[in-house]
Design an enzyme around this catalytic site. Structure first.
Site, PDB file in Angstrom:
ATOM      1  N   CYS A   1       0.633  -1.368   0.255  1.00  0.00           N
ATOM      2  CA  CYS A   1      -0.275  -0.232  -0.183  1.00  0.00           C
ATOM      3  C   CYS A   1       0.825   1.185   0.092  1.00  0.00           C
ATOM      4  CB  CYS A   1      -1.072   0.003   0.978  1.00  0.00           C
ATOM      5  SG  CYS A   1      -2.462   1.171   0.958  1.00  0.00           S
TER       6      CYS A   1
ATOM      7  N   HIS B   1      -3.474  -4.626   0.362  1.00  0.00           N
ATOM      8  CA  HIS B   1      -2.744  -5.541   1.723  1.00  0.00           C
ATOM      9  C   HIS B   1      -3.354  -7.264   1.618  1.00  0.00           C
ATOM     10  CE1 HIS B   1      -2.481  -1.707   3.918  1.00  0.00           C
ATOM     11  NE2 HIS B   1      -3.466  -0.838   3.177  1.00  0.00           N
TER      12      HIS B   1
ATOM     13  N   GLU C   1      -1.038  -8.911   3.232  1.00  0.00           N
ATOM     14  CA  GLU C   1      -1.383  -9.929   4.318  1.00  0.00           C
ATOM     15  C   GLU C   1      -2.854 -10.062   5.049  1.00  0.00           C
ATOM     16  OE1 GLU C   1      -0.414  -6.739   3.464  1.00  0.00           O
ATOM     17  OE2 GLU C   1      -1.188  -5.063   5.625  1.00  0.00           O
TER      18      GLU C   1
HETATM   19  N1  GLN Z   1      -1.954   6.558   2.733  1.00  0.00           N
HETATM   20  C1  GLN Z   1      -1.976   5.867   1.329  1.00  0.00           C
HETATM   21  C2  GLN Z   1      -3.240   6.118   0.955  1.00  0.00           C
HETATM   22  O1  GLN Z   1      -4.171   7.062   1.565  1.00  0.00           O
HETATM   23  C3  GLN Z   1      -1.090   4.607   1.935  1.00  0.00           C
HETATM   24  C4  GLN Z   1      -2.826   3.625   2.917  1.00  0.00           C
HETATM   25  C5  GLN Z   1      -2.257   2.877   3.291  1.00  0.00           C
HETATM   26  O2  GLN Z   1      -1.211   1.688   4.089  1.00  0.00           O
HETATM   27  N2  GLN Z   1      -2.995   1.745   3.754  1.00  0.00           N
HETATM   28  O3  GLN Z   1      -3.302   6.308  -0.005  1.00  0.00           O
END
Ligand code: GLN
Length: 540
Positions: free
Chosen positions: A385, A516, A518
């Site tokens: 992410c 994600h 995970e």
């Molecule tokens: N801050 C980033 C976004 O909002 C990544 C979010 C995250 O890593 N869950 O796009």
């Protein structure tokens, strides 16, 4: 349908989640259909608006709910997807009651805290059970018995037991301290917890005794007598090096049999083989793989907690076991590399580096420096992410020469917003609509032929879970690709970059994912990308 409430005694963090999950795993191994519900007693409607240092990881379900990390445990132990109906908070329960009242749903009657709130709770529990076509619903009530916040949930458990005495049991998970100065395991706090539970009208059917060591016979008998349960219903749950040992420890004490007897359930099979096999792998690793996790949600006061990244940690471990090794994780705060840039060299001591998800500016430049280092030094890198977004910005700055490359999240005025708002997200921030408004839940992704990602998954179409407001700016796709970044995963519906990577010929493993992964890794079914990341790390 049968219901097992799991409540906590003495203190929080005692392991209710792992207990709930392990009982569920055992019942599942006996051929029963099991689901699990998590109750968080706070007012927040979901976990999405909470600081991960305070609350731990926000676990995202396939249907886009931002829930508690225990839902992640349920998914991992039950090897099944849990959806939004299985998660409730006080805020969510009251929201429904109030909405129903406004819609004349109570037909003009006075809406009372009791029984209308517990009734809404019971409705939700039953709905979750029906939705999962479950034989057994496990319900974990957050917090500790005796505190004010969870009384209405305990009241729901009491009422259910009153109306369906043969279908409801309660498990008390309690803590038995072994004070250093005394050197003896003390049962009194647990006795008080069982009595406090009695005061809410609930008798514990099983008491799970968490402690640094295993409960012995004299204390088992003492607890049985004073807490009004059979000695066989007092279960030892000593600290273990791996949480996946707990189902086996419970099986040795016939926990599932005790539970099934109380609920008049019959086993259809008893398949513990996968758990036994997993435990064997965990206990006999061929070697240790050294993985650095660079993040920022680690410290609270004088304590270092890794709860904010629990699914990432689990996914790395699952992948290591799948490769026949164990993973040693080292936490690095990216701010360290801003304070002491020379420290970055320590990364060459690791077999692989993970940058997990995150938000905001703190530690951003430290991460960029770390990613530059591992890209140039060819150390396996897996970015999740924010870890993808930062990898793309690093590549834009140092491989494409776009010096001011940035994300609007950190520098709203950057001339080169390599990472920018997703459609509709800027308005949400402006109008302070923060709760539940990110891109959440599962989305499809198409993988490029011959890519590292495609090889890992072994298929062209995948579906993964998301939680973000920003995305790679399509305007920069061409220049990134020209300089050698492969955009190997695309959501074709919204034309979004979901995976970036460097070709195998250039780097042993350099992959960033906008989702994600995970959240979908299970101990008995590790995630393919984590698996290949560890495989590459082992080759280094
Ligand atoms: N801050 C980033 C976004 O909002 C990544 C979010 C995250 O890593 N869950 O796009």
């Amino acid at each position: 349908m049968k219901y097992i409430f799991v409540v906590g005694g003495v203190m929080s963090g005692v392991g209710k989640g792992v207990t709930t999950s392990s009982i569920g795993a055992l019942l599942r191994a006996k051929g029963l259909a099991v689901t699990a519900v998590k109750i968080d007693p706070y007012i927040n409607v979901d976990a999405g608006t909470m600081n991960p240092i305070e609350h731990g990881e926000v676990f995202v379900t396939v249907d886009g709910d931002e829930t508690d990390q225990d839902i992640g445990n349920y998914e991992r132990f039950l090897d099944t997807n849990i959806t939004a109906v299985n998660y409730m908070t006080t805020g969510r329960v009251y929201q429904s009651v109030i909405e129903r009242e406004r819609a004349m749903g109570y037909k003009g009657k006075c809406v009372e805290v009791v029984p209308d709130v517990p009734n809404e709770i019971i409705d939700r529990i039953q709905r979750a059970g029906k939705n999962a076509k479950a034989d057994v619903v496990l319900i974990e009530i957050g917090g500790t018995v005796g505190e004010y916040q969870n009384v209405l949930f305990l009241e729901a458990a009491r009422t259910m037991k009153l109306t369906q005495p043969r279908n409801v049991i309660t498990v008390l998970v309690s803590y038995l301290p072994v004070p250093g100065a005394i050197g003896e395991m003390k049962t009194k706090p647990t006795q008080f917890a069982a009595r406090t539970l009695n005061a809410t009208g609930i008798q514990a059917d099983l008491i799970v005794c968490r402690s640094v060591q295993s409960l012995d016979e004299p204390r088992r008998r003492k607890l049985a007598l004073f807490c009004n349960v059979a000695a066989e219903d007092v279960i030892a749950a000593p600290d273990v090096s791996s949480i996946y040992e707990v189902p086996i420890i419970f099986e040795q004490q016939k926990v599932a049999e005790r539970v099934m007897k109380k609920l008049s359930l019959r086993a259809k099979k008893n398949d513990m083989a996968p758990w036994n096999k997993l435990l064997h792998t965990i206990q006999h690793p061929k070697r240790e793989v050294q993985i650095a996790v660079i993040g920022k949600y680690f410290s609270t006061g004088n304590f270092v907690l890794s709860d904010a990244y629990i699914s990432v940690i689990e996914a790395i471990k699952h992948a290591a076991w799948a490769n026949g090794v164990s993973a040693k994780l080292t936490w690095i705060s990216s701010e360290e590399y801003e304070k002491t840039p020379a420290r970055i060299k320590e990364l060459s001591n690791f077999d692989g580096v993970v940058v997990p998800g995150g938000f905001g500016a703190r530690g951003f430049e430290g991460n960029i420096a770390a990613i530059k280092y591992v890209r140039e030094k060819k150390i396996p890198y897996f970015g999740l992410c924010y870890g993808l977004q930062m990898a793309v910005i690093e590549f834009a700055r140092h491989a494409c020469g776009i010096k001011s490359a940035h994300t609007l999240e950190v520098d709203p005025k950057t001339p080169d917003p390599i990472v920018h708002f997703m459609p509709g997200q800027a308005e949400k921030i402006l109008t302070k609509k923060y709760g539940g408004t990110m891109r959440l839940g599962s989305y499809d992704c198409t993988l490029a032929k011959n890519s590292v990602a495609r090889t890992a998954y072994g298929q062209e179409k995948i579906s993964e879970r998301h939680r973000h407001r920003y995305e790679v700016n399509n305007k920069y796709r061409e220049v990134l690709e020209k300089k050698g970044l492969v955009l190997s995963g695309i959501n074709t519906e919204f034309d979004l970059v979901e995976i970036v990577e460097l070709p195998r010929a250039v780097h042993p493993f350099f992959v960033g994912v906008q989702f994600h992964p995970e959240f979908q890794s299970r101990p008995l079914r590790p995630h393919p990308l984590f698996k290949d990341f560890i495989k590459a790390a082992l080759k280094g």
